[in-house]
Design a protein around this motif. Structure first.
Motif, PDB file in Angstrom:
ATOM      1  N   HIS A 118      14.365   6.326   3.757  1.00 17.82           N
ATOM      2  CA  HIS A 118      13.533   7.221   2.851  1.00 17.82           C
ATOM      3  C   HIS A 118      12.126   6.799   2.788  1.00 17.82           C
ATOM      4  O   HIS A 118      11.845   5.687   2.471  1.00 17.82           O
ATOM      5  CB  HIS A 118      14.471   7.497   1.444  1.00 17.82           C
ATOM      6  N   GLU A 119      11.248   7.946   2.734  1.00 17.73           N
ATOM      7  CA  GLU A 119       9.809   7.610   2.682  1.00 17.73           C
ATOM      8  C   GLU A 119       9.253   6.914   1.565  1.00 17.73           C
ATOM      9  O   GLU A 119       8.412   6.151   1.647  1.00 17.73           O
ATOM     10  CB  GLU A 119       9.076   8.830   2.682  1.00 17.73           C
ATOM     11  N   ILE A 120      10.193   7.012   0.309  1.00 16.37           N
ATOM     12  CA  ILE A 120       9.580   6.373  -1.017  1.00 16.37           C
ATOM     13  C   ILE A 120       9.972   4.785  -0.745  1.00 16.37           C
ATOM     14  O   ILE A 120       9.128   4.091  -1.409  1.00 16.37           O
ATOM     15  CB  ILE A 120      10.310   6.922  -2.228  1.00 16.37           C
ATOM     16  N   ASP A 121      10.879   4.340  -0.229  1.00 14.57           N
ATOM     17  CA  ASP A 121      11.372   3.004   0.092  1.00 14.57           C
ATOM     18  C   ASP A 121      10.387   2.502   1.156  1.00 14.57           C
ATOM     19  O   ASP A 121      10.017   1.469   1.075  1.00 14.57           O
ATOM     20  CB  ASP A 121      12.821   2.805   0.281  1.00 14.57           C
ATOM     21  N   LEU A 122      10.039   3.281   1.947  1.00 21.28           N
ATOM     22  CA  LEU A 122       8.999   2.868   3.043  1.00 21.28           C
ATOM     23  C   LEU A 122       7.918   2.289   2.347  1.00 21.28           C
ATOM     24  O   LEU A 122       7.144   1.437   2.708  1.00 21.28           O
ATOM     25  CB  LEU A 122       8.865   3.996   4.248  1.00 21.28           C
ATOM     26  N   ALA A 123       7.345   3.421   1.591  1.00 22.41           N
ATOM     27  CA  ALA A 123       6.089   3.196   0.745  1.00 22.41           C
ATOM     28  C   ALA A 123       6.056   2.025   0.121  1.00 22.41           C
ATOM     29  O   ALA A 123       5.182   1.129  -0.160  1.00 22.41           O
ATOM     30  CB  ALA A 123       5.680   4.620  -0.012  1.00 22.41           C
ATOM     31  N   ILE A 124       6.998   1.784  -0.759  1.00 17.57           N
ATOM     32  CA  ILE A 124       7.247   0.654  -1.632  1.00 17.57           C
ATOM     33  C   ILE A 124       7.314  -0.561  -0.625  1.00 17.57           C
ATOM     34  O   ILE A 124       6.602  -1.760  -1.052  1.00 17.57           O
ATOM     35  CB  ILE A 124       8.385   0.577  -2.451  1.00 17.57           C
ATOM     36  N   ASN A 125       7.847  -0.823   0.237  1.00 14.18           N
ATOM     37  CA  ASN A 125       7.966  -1.836   1.354  1.00 14.18           C
ATOM     38  C   ASN A 125       6.662  -2.063   1.848  1.00 14.18           C
ATOM     39  O   ASN A 125       6.192  -3.181   1.739  1.00 14.18           O
ATOM     40  CB  ASN A 125       9.013  -1.544   2.125  1.00 14.18           C
ATOM     41  N   LYS A 126       5.967  -1.058   2.014  1.00 13.51           N
ATOM     42  CA  LYS A 126       4.534  -1.421   2.575  1.00 13.51           C
ATOM     43  C   LYS A 126       3.649  -2.062   1.537  1.00 13.51           C
ATOM     44  O   LYS A 126       2.880  -2.849   1.680  1.00 13.51           O
ATOM     45  CB  LYS A 126       4.057   0.023   3.269  1.00 13.51           C
ATOM     46  N   THR A 127       3.754  -1.326   0.460  1.00 12.89           N
ATOM     47  CA  THR A 127       3.027  -2.104  -0.867  1.00 12.89           C
ATOM     48  C   THR A 127       3.300  -3.427  -1.025  1.00 12.89           C
ATOM     49  O   THR A 127       2.329  -4.321  -1.166  1.00 12.89           O
ATOM     50  CB  THR A 127       3.353  -1.309  -2.252  1.00 12.89           C
ATOM     51  N   LEU A 128       4.422  -3.887  -1.082  1.00  9.31           N
ATOM     52  CA  LEU A 128       4.869  -5.358  -1.090  1.00  9.31           C
ATOM     53  C   LEU A 128       4.191  -6.062   0.264  1.00  9.31           C
ATOM     54  O   LEU A 128       3.692  -7.234   0.129  1.00  9.31           O
ATOM     55  CB  LEU A 128       6.294  -5.600  -1.130  1.00  9.31           C
ATOM     56  N   ALA A 129       4.313  -5.586   1.174  1.00  9.11           N
ATOM     57  CA  ALA A 129       3.903  -6.021   2.702  1.00  9.11           C
ATOM     58  C   ALA A 129       2.206  -6.179   2.720  1.00  9.11           C
ATOM     59  O   ALA A 129       1.975  -7.335   2.736  1.00  9.11           O
ATOM     60  CB  ALA A 129       4.064  -5.198   3.947  1.00  9.11           C
ATOM     61  N   LEU A 130       1.675  -5.309   2.163  1.00  7.97           N
ATOM     62  CA  LEU A 130       0.165  -5.456   1.915  1.00  7.97           C
ATOM     63  C   LEU A 130      -0.282  -6.599   1.023  1.00  7.97           C
ATOM     64  O   LEU A 130      -1.232  -7.474   1.147  1.00  7.97           O
ATOM     65  CB  LEU A 130      -0.577  -4.194   1.617  1.00  7.97           C
ATOM     66  N   ALA A 131       0.375  -6.846  -0.158  1.00  8.61           N
ATOM     67  CA  ALA A 131       0.268  -7.907  -1.079  1.00  8.61           C
ATOM     68  C   ALA A 131       0.507  -9.226  -0.596  1.00  8.61           C
ATOM     69  O   ALA A 131       0.079 -10.156  -0.875  1.00  8.61           O
ATOM     70  CB  ALA A 131       1.071  -7.729  -2.356  1.00  8.61           C
ATOM     71  N   GLY A 132       1.470  -9.296   0.138  1.00  6.18           N
ATOM     72  CA  GLY A 132       1.922 -10.826   0.968  1.00  6.18           C
ATOM     73  C   GLY A 132       0.984 -11.000   2.352  1.00  6.18           C
ATOM     74  O   GLY A 132       1.163 -11.999   2.708  1.00  6.18           O
ATOM     75  N   ARG A 133       0.523  -9.965   2.792  1.00  5.60           N
ATOM     76  CA  ARG A 133      -0.260 -10.244   4.093  1.00  5.60           C
ATOM     77  C   ARG A 133      -1.647  -9.413   4.456  1.00  5.60           C
ATOM     78  O   ARG A 133      -1.603  -8.285   3.861  1.00  5.60           O
ATOM     79  CB  ARG A 133       0.630 -10.031   5.487  1.00  5.60           C
ATOM     80  N   ASP A 134      -2.386  -9.817   4.657  1.00  4.82           N
ATOM     81  CA  ASP A 134      -3.831  -9.239   4.899  1.00  4.82           C
ATOM     82  C   ASP A 134      -4.032  -8.634   6.221  1.00  4.82           C
ATOM     83  O   ASP A 134      -4.481  -9.153   7.434  1.00  4.82           O
ATOM     84  CB  ASP A 134      -5.004 -10.199   4.819  1.00  4.82           C
ATOM     85  N   GLU A 135      -3.215  -7.488   6.368  1.00 10.37           N
ATOM     86  CA  GLU A 135      -3.217  -6.781   7.589  1.00 10.37           C
ATOM     87  C   GLU A 135      -3.948  -5.362   7.429  1.00 10.37           C
ATOM     88  O   GLU A 135      -3.564  -4.592   6.860  1.00 10.37           O
ATOM     89  CB  GLU A 135      -1.612  -6.697   8.290  1.00 10.37           C
ATOM     90  N   PRO A 136      -4.720  -5.462   8.695  1.00 14.90           N
ATOM     91  CA  PRO A 136      -5.487  -3.594   8.542  1.00 14.90           C
ATOM     92  C   PRO A 136      -4.464  -2.450   8.462  1.00 14.90           C
ATOM     93  O   PRO A 136      -4.738  -1.572   8.109  1.00 14.90           O
ATOM     94  CB  PRO A 136      -6.244  -3.873   9.543  1.00 14.90           C
ATOM     95  N   ARG A 137      -3.539  -2.643   9.525  1.00 18.93           N
ATOM     96  CA  ARG A 137      -2.495  -1.697   9.588  1.00 18.93           C
ATOM     97  C   ARG A 137      -1.847  -1.272   8.268  1.00 18.93           C
ATOM     98  O   ARG A 137      -1.581  -0.174   7.935  1.00 18.93           O
ATOM     99  CB  ARG A 137      -1.337  -1.965  10.736  1.00 18.93           C
ATOM    100  N   ASP A 138      -1.651  -2.433   7.491  1.00 15.99           N
ATOM    101  CA  ASP A 138      -1.001  -2.094   6.225  1.00 15.99           C
ATOM    102  C   ASP A 138      -1.870  -1.327   5.098  1.00 15.99           C
ATOM    103  O   ASP A 138      -1.409  -0.441   4.537  1.00 15.99           O
ATOM    104  CB  ASP A 138      -0.529  -3.333   5.556  1.00 15.99           C
TER     105      ASP A 138
END
Length: 269
Positions: A118-138
């Protein structure tokens, strides 16, 4: 929609083998929307157990090879398989991975891709990903999510339900370190249109400020939840200092496998 023809062909072939415990996630699932901003270079299939990864890979790889695709495994370990799938001059990376079954929503059915996170879980996963790694795509993805799925404050508030090691404010402190990118970094991404760094920085700083205000105003008993609006049939940012039920909004907490939201209960007058 930002999928290559080759990715669309693979997804259509593998759609029949998808299920609520074997579903498309990651950047490709996030960018199924026709107004999304970025092409993803791989396909990520998530599974609720390491055993399910193995069985899904076996079935999917057999189906791909029967359709005359090459499947070259470049990494294989319990709970994770990475392969390059190719045919003629086209190729894309495909990952089969184990991920936590804890979600806010069940996977959703899609005609092309089978089951998608679901898009809301994708969105939350992406938030946690950006917190953990400094990637322009995130960073690009989060700005898209902030505008089209849910504002950053709501994501940070809910994300600590998935990762209780964070508080919303500690998550925001990590996110404040992001957003310092150069034009050449953005040019390496496969974007629908060039990224405006000045616009992005203004949008990001505003999103961070609004998020900090939002998480500072919610009661602790709601920590880790999303807010579902029955009238809008969507997850929202509730109005401050207004009773949730009077807004038609109810807290929505995650669970293993995800759970469908329940309408708000209005108090008796």
């Amino acid at each position: 929609m930002p999928l290559t023809d080759f990715q669309r062909t693979i997804l259509a072939l593998l759609a029949e083998t998808r299920s609520p415990d074997s579903y498309l996630a990651g950047g490709t699932a996030l960018h199924f929307s026709p107004n999304s901003t970025r092409f993803s270079k791989d396909l990520d299939f998530f599974h609720d157990s390491a055993e399910r990864v193995a069985s899904a890979y076996a079935e999917d790889s057999a189906r791909l090879r029967a359709a005359v695709f090459n499947v070259d495994v470049i990494l294989s370990q319990p709970g994770f398989v990475r392969a390059v799938v190719s045919r003629d001059d086209d190729a894309t990376r495909v990952d089969w991975a184990h991920d936590s079954a804890w979600r806010f929503m069940p996977p959703v059915r899609d005609e092309l891709g089978g089951f998608l996170m679901h898009e809301i879980d994708l969105a939350i996963n992406k938030t946690l990903a950006l917190a953990g790694r400094d990637e322009p795509r995130d960073y690009v993805d989060i700005l898209y999510i902030h505008d089209h799925i849910l504002a950053l404050g709501g994501l940070c508030w809910a994300a600590v339900g998935k990762d209780p090691g964070f508080t919303p404010l500690s998550l925001l402190e990590l996110l404040k370190r992001r957003g310092r990118y150069r034009p050449e970094q953005m040019r390496r991404l496969d974007l629908v249109k060039p990224f405006d760094l000045v616009w992005g920085k203004e949008k990001w700083l505003q999103a961070l400020a609004e998020a900090e205000e939002f998480v500072g105003g919610r009661p602790e008993k709601e920590l880790g939840c999303l807010y579902y609006s029955a009238p809008q049939k969507a997850f929202v940012i509730p109005l401050p200092d207004v009773d949730l039920a009077s807004q038609g909004v109810s807290p929505h907490f995650g669970a293993p496998g995800g759970v469908l939201p329940q309408p708000a209960e209005r108090s008796a007058s």
